[in-house]
Design a protein around this motif. Sequence first.
Motif, PDB file in Angstrom:
ATOM      1  N   LEU A 218      41.957  -0.269 -77.971  1.00  9.78           N
ATOM      2  CA  LEU A 218      41.905  -0.931 -76.667  1.00  9.78           C
ATOM      3  C   LEU A 218      43.295  -1.056 -76.049  1.00  9.78           C
ATOM      4  O   LEU A 218      43.454  -0.891 -74.836  1.00  9.78           O
ATOM      5  N   ILE A 219      44.297  -1.334 -76.863  1.00  8.22           N
ATOM      6  CA  ILE A 219      45.679  -1.422 -76.365  1.00  8.22           C
ATOM      7  C   ILE A 219      46.138  -0.062 -75.839  1.00  8.22           C
ATOM      8  O   ILE A 219      46.714   0.048 -74.749  1.00  8.22           O
ATOM      9  N   THR A 220      45.863   0.985 -76.617  1.00  6.12           N
ATOM     10  CA  THR A 220      46.255   2.334 -76.212  1.00  6.12           C
ATOM     11  C   THR A 220      45.552   2.743 -74.922  1.00  6.12           C
ATOM     12  O   THR A 220      46.165   3.326 -74.013  1.00  6.12           O
ATOM     13  N   PHE A 221      44.266   2.428 -74.835  1.00  4.63           N
ATOM     14  CA  PHE A 221      43.507   2.811 -73.650  1.00  4.63           C
ATOM     15  C   PHE A 221      43.946   2.014 -72.428  1.00  4.63           C
ATOM     16  O   PHE A 221      43.984   2.544 -71.312  1.00  4.63           O
ATOM     17  N   ASP A 222      44.312   0.751 -72.621  1.00  2.00           N
ATOM     18  CA  ASP A 222      44.815  -0.072 -71.523  1.00  2.00           C
ATOM     19  C   ASP A 222      46.068   0.550 -70.921  1.00  2.00           C
ATOM     20  O   ASP A 222      46.215   0.646 -69.693  1.00  2.00           O
ATOM     21  N   ALA A 223      46.968   1.015 -71.791  1.00  2.00           N
ATOM     22  CA  ALA A 223      48.195   1.656 -71.319  1.00  2.00           C
ATOM     23  C   ALA A 223      47.882   2.970 -70.601  1.00  2.00           C
ATOM     24  O   ALA A 223      48.483   3.298 -69.572  1.00  2.00           O
ATOM     25  N   TRP A 224      46.906   3.718 -71.148  1.00  2.00           N
ATOM     26  CA  TRP A 224      46.526   4.974 -70.507  1.00  2.00           C
ATOM     27  C   TRP A 224      45.940   4.713 -69.118  1.00  2.00           C
ATOM     28  O   TRP A 224      46.244   5.431 -68.154  1.00  2.00           O
ATOM     29  N   LEU A 225      45.090   3.685 -68.990  1.00  2.00           N
ATOM     30  CA  LEU A 225      44.524   3.356 -67.687  1.00  2.00           C
ATOM     31  C   LEU A 225      45.608   3.004 -66.675  1.00  2.00           C
ATOM     32  O   LEU A 225      45.535   3.407 -65.509  1.00  2.00           O
ATOM     33  N   SER A 226      46.636   2.272 -67.105  1.00  2.00           N
ATOM     34  CA  SER A 226      47.740   1.927 -66.196  1.00  2.00           C
ATOM     35  C   SER A 226      48.398   3.191 -65.654  1.00  2.00           C
ATOM     36  O   SER A 226      48.657   3.315 -64.445  1.00  2.00           O
ATOM     37  N   ARG A 227      48.664   4.138 -66.542  1.00  2.00           N
ATOM     38  CA  ARG A 227      49.294   5.395 -66.116  1.00  2.00           C
ATOM     39  C   ARG A 227      48.357   6.191 -65.209  1.00  2.00           C
ATOM     40  O   ARG A 227      48.795   6.777 -64.207  1.00  2.00           O
ATOM     41  N   HIS A 228      47.076   6.189 -65.544  1.00  2.15           N
ATOM     42  CA  HIS A 228      46.115   6.955 -64.760  1.00  2.15           C
ATOM     43  C   HIS A 228      45.959   6.358 -63.360  1.00  2.15           C
ATOM     44  O   HIS A 228      45.888   7.097 -62.358  1.00  2.15           O
ATOM     45  N   PHE A 229      45.943   5.032 -63.267  1.00  2.22           N
ATOM     46  CA  PHE A 229      45.864   4.387 -61.951  1.00  2.22           C
ATOM     47  C   PHE A 229      47.090   4.727 -61.104  1.00  2.22           C
ATOM     48  O   PHE A 229      46.975   4.966 -59.897  1.00  2.22           O
ATOM     49  N   GLU A 230      48.258   4.732 -61.719  1.00  2.08           N
ATOM     50  CA  GLU A 230      49.478   5.083 -60.980  1.00  2.08           C
ATOM     51  C   GLU A 230      49.370   6.491 -60.409  1.00  2.08           C
ATOM     52  O   GLU A 230      49.740   6.743 -59.257  1.00  2.08           O
ATOM     53  N   ALA A 231      48.850   7.417 -61.218  1.00  2.49           N
ATOM     54  CA  ALA A 231      48.702   8.804 -60.759  1.00  2.49           C
ATOM     55  C   ALA A 231      47.712   8.889 -59.605  1.00  2.49           C
ATOM     56  O   ALA A 231      47.937   9.624 -58.622  1.00  2.49           O
ATOM     57  N   LEU A 232      46.617   8.140 -59.681  1.00  2.00           N
ATOM     58  CA  LEU A 232      45.612   8.188 -58.630  1.00  2.00           C
ATOM     59  C   LEU A 232      46.095   7.490 -57.358  1.00  2.00           C
ATOM     60  O   LEU A 232      45.712   7.890 -56.247  1.00  2.00           O
ATOM     61  N   ARG A 233      46.907   6.459 -57.502  1.00  2.00           N
ATOM     62  CA  ARG A 233      47.471   5.822 -56.307  1.00  2.00           C
ATOM     63  C   ARG A 233      48.423   6.776 -55.592  1.00  2.00           C
ATOM     64  O   ARG A 233      48.497   6.785 -54.358  1.00  2.00           O
ATOM     65  N   ALA A 234      49.149   7.573 -56.371  1.00  3.01           N
ATOM     66  CA  ALA A 234      50.089   8.536 -55.785  1.00  3.01           C
ATOM     67  C   ALA A 234      49.338   9.698 -55.147  1.00  3.01           C
ATOM     68  O   ALA A 234      49.718  10.183 -54.068  1.00  3.01           O
ATOM     69  N   GLU A 235      48.260  10.143 -55.801  1.00  2.00           N
ATOM     70  CA  GLU A 235      47.480  11.274 -55.288  1.00  2.00           C
ATOM     71  C   GLU A 235      45.991  10.976 -55.437  1.00  2.00           C
ATOM     72  O   GLU A 235      45.345  11.430 -56.394  1.00  2.00           O
ATOM     73  N   PRO A 236      45.413  10.213 -54.500  1.00  4.79           N
ATOM     74  CA  PRO A 236      43.987   9.884 -54.593  1.00  4.79           C
ATOM     75  C   PRO A 236      43.139  11.152 -54.493  1.00  4.79           C
ATOM     76  O   PRO A 236      43.522  12.131 -53.854  1.00  4.79           O
ATOM     77  N   GLY A 237      41.975  11.112 -55.118  1.00  4.25           N
ATOM     78  CA  GLY A 237      41.055  12.238 -55.051  1.00  4.25           C
ATOM     79  C   GLY A 237      39.676  11.776 -54.654  1.00  4.25           C
ATOM     80  O   GLY A 237      39.439  10.593 -54.397  1.00  4.25           O
ATOM     81  N   ASP A 238      38.731  12.721 -54.616  1.00  2.67           N
ATOM     82  CA  ASP A 238      37.340  12.393 -54.296  1.00  2.67           C
ATOM     83  C   ASP A 238      36.626  12.050 -55.589  1.00  2.67           C
ATOM     84  O   ASP A 238      35.843  12.827 -56.131  1.00  2.67           O
ATOM     85  N   ASN A 239      36.910  10.856 -56.121  1.00 11.04           N
ATOM     86  CA  ASN A 239      36.329  10.428 -57.384  1.00 11.04           C
ATOM     87  C   ASN A 239      36.178   8.911 -57.375  1.00 11.04           C
ATOM     88  O   ASN A 239      36.765   8.216 -56.531  1.00 11.04           O
ATOM     89  N   LEU A 240      35.406   8.407 -58.326  1.00 10.53           N
ATOM     90  CA  LEU A 240      35.069   6.986 -58.343  1.00 10.53           C
ATOM     91  C   LEU A 240      36.293   6.097 -58.529  1.00 10.53           C
ATOM     92  O   LEU A 240      36.433   5.079 -57.854  1.00 10.53           O
ATOM     93  N   LEU A 241      37.200   6.460 -59.436  1.00  9.24           N
ATOM     94  CA  LEU A 241      38.347   5.583 -59.678  1.00  9.24           C
ATOM     95  C   LEU A 241      39.244   5.486 -58.455  1.00  9.24           C
ATOM     96  O   LEU A 241      39.767   4.406 -58.144  1.00  9.24           O
ATOM     97  N   SER A 242      39.441   6.592 -57.744  1.00  8.84           N
ATOM     98  CA  SER A 242      40.231   6.531 -56.508  1.00  8.84           C
ATOM     99  C   SER A 242      39.568   5.596 -55.501  1.00  8.84           C
ATOM    100  O   SER A 242      40.240   4.819 -54.813  1.00  8.84           O
ATOM    101  N   ARG A 243      38.243   5.665 -55.416  1.00  7.76           N
ATOM    102  CA  ARG A 243      37.533   4.788 -54.475  1.00  7.76           C
ATOM    103  C   ARG A 243      37.584   3.332 -54.919  1.00  7.76           C
ATOM    104  O   ARG A 243      37.663   2.421 -54.095  1.00  7.76           O
ATOM    105  N   LEU A 244      37.524   3.084 -56.237  1.00  7.21           N
ATOM    106  CA  LEU A 244      37.622   1.712 -56.726  1.00  7.21           C
ATOM    107  C   LEU A 244      38.988   1.115 -56.406  1.00  7.21           C
ATOM    108  O   LEU A 244      39.104  -0.055 -56.039  1.00  7.21           O
ATOM    109  N   ILE A 245      40.030   1.910 -56.561  1.00  4.20           N
ATOM    110  CA  ILE A 245      41.382   1.432 -56.270  1.00  4.20           C
ATOM    111  C   ILE A 245      41.513   1.064 -54.791  1.00  4.20           C
ATOM    112  O   ILE A 245      42.135   0.056 -54.436  1.00  4.20           O
ATOM    113  N   ALA A 246      40.892   1.871 -53.930  1.00  6.06           N
ATOM    114  CA  ALA A 246      41.018   1.647 -52.485  1.00  6.06           C
ATOM    115  C   ALA A 246      39.982   0.675 -51.935  1.00  6.06           C
ATOM    116  O   ALA A 246      40.117   0.203 -50.803  1.00  6.06           O
TER     117      ALA A 246
END
Length: 430
Positions: A218-246
């Motif tokens: 869970l700790i490892t995945f939490d860190a991965w999610l943080s990095r993944h969110f940063e990437a999606l904020r920088a380059e949003p796509g047509d996917n659920l996580l990008s829409r959740l962030i926005a």
Amino acid sequence: MTDHVKPAVRWGIGHALPRAMLHMAARRGDLQGRLTVEATTGADLTGLFDEIRSHGPLAATTVGHTTARHAFVKEILSDDAFVTARPRFGPGMLGRLATWSATDLTHPVQPPSMLVTEPPAHTRYRKLVTRVFTARAVEQLRDRTQQIADELLDGLDPANPIEAIDAYCGLLPVTVISEILGVPQQERATVLAFGGAAAPSLDMGLSWRVFRDVESALITFDAWLSRHFEALRAEPGDNLLSRLIAAREDGVGLTERELKSTAGLVLAAGFETTVNLIGNGIALLTRHPEQLEILRERPELWGNAVDEILRVDPPVLMTGRMCTRDTTIAGTTVLRGQLVTTVLAGANRDPEVFENPAAFDVTRPNARDHVSFGAGRHYCLGAQLARMEGEIGLRTIFTRFPGLRPLSGARRRPTRILRGFERLPVALGG
């Protein structure tokens, strides 16, 4: 020092103590204790389901009640007097220790996870992700899911046996959910590993080793999610996580913790139970070749076959609900604070609903009446997706490899809540 002590206290209160109590209860014949202990063995629990039903609509247990009757499982899961929460400790020593040792780690059975939140928060979270899992949205994914299944099977040599969970059952749903959520291809192994490591997190009574492995995952995945969110904020796509962030509702978006909890749950739930569905389906159909022959003659029954697999060997064995106010179910008083365990797999074998319930019958007319996806406000969000992936995944592998047969070495998962195979060796050739 505290960093080392707190996990041990969390484990002691949340797992070691309940485990000891449940094992003692099992030795005394308590139905909840026996169910919890025997579920880890991979044994056939049909006799225990029948015994639970023989005690009436609600069977008394050490911690409250349990039921394996179809009607009352549905009633409890739909009644707002019952919520998805684990037992809470009062203001005494255990309660103070639980508060002191608590972690803010995102966890599938801790708020703000959709599994354990109630309206209005639950309604808000669910609304944000529902449109991705509608029947129409899932149908639009059908061609892509078929393509993924074909590509996975193209890479297999029919002359060589495979371990089906790793080679196929896990890869198909993780690829589909990763594309829905915008997870890059090179990151999918991380998601798959997280699902396997975190699967026991739904259970109580974990060993110290498994508990540490789960928290580490869970700790490892939490860190991965943080990095993944940063990437999606920088380059949003047509996917659920990008829409959740926005996403914004009345001008307010999800907090970082709400984002992680929702994304982590959808990622894990989006493939982990489907892995079990496909694996359980392969095991059932190879044990019942006469049913497989029916499907070859009548391929239009594959959808019904998936529901029969879900009924006979569901990916989720049971789910608990906490009573929030004194209430009456079938003439039995359930007190505030008591736990009621609804045995989904037992309700699926209720003879009042299913004729000859022990039989695996892909032509069963009411197979879809199972409760493997739950009921009420927490009904599985991904039910349509799981059905579609199960149908395509099973039909395709048995069509491509008609001589598929089981090999020795199959092993069930030792988890209590999730029911599936850890290993499922099969031969692809005739």
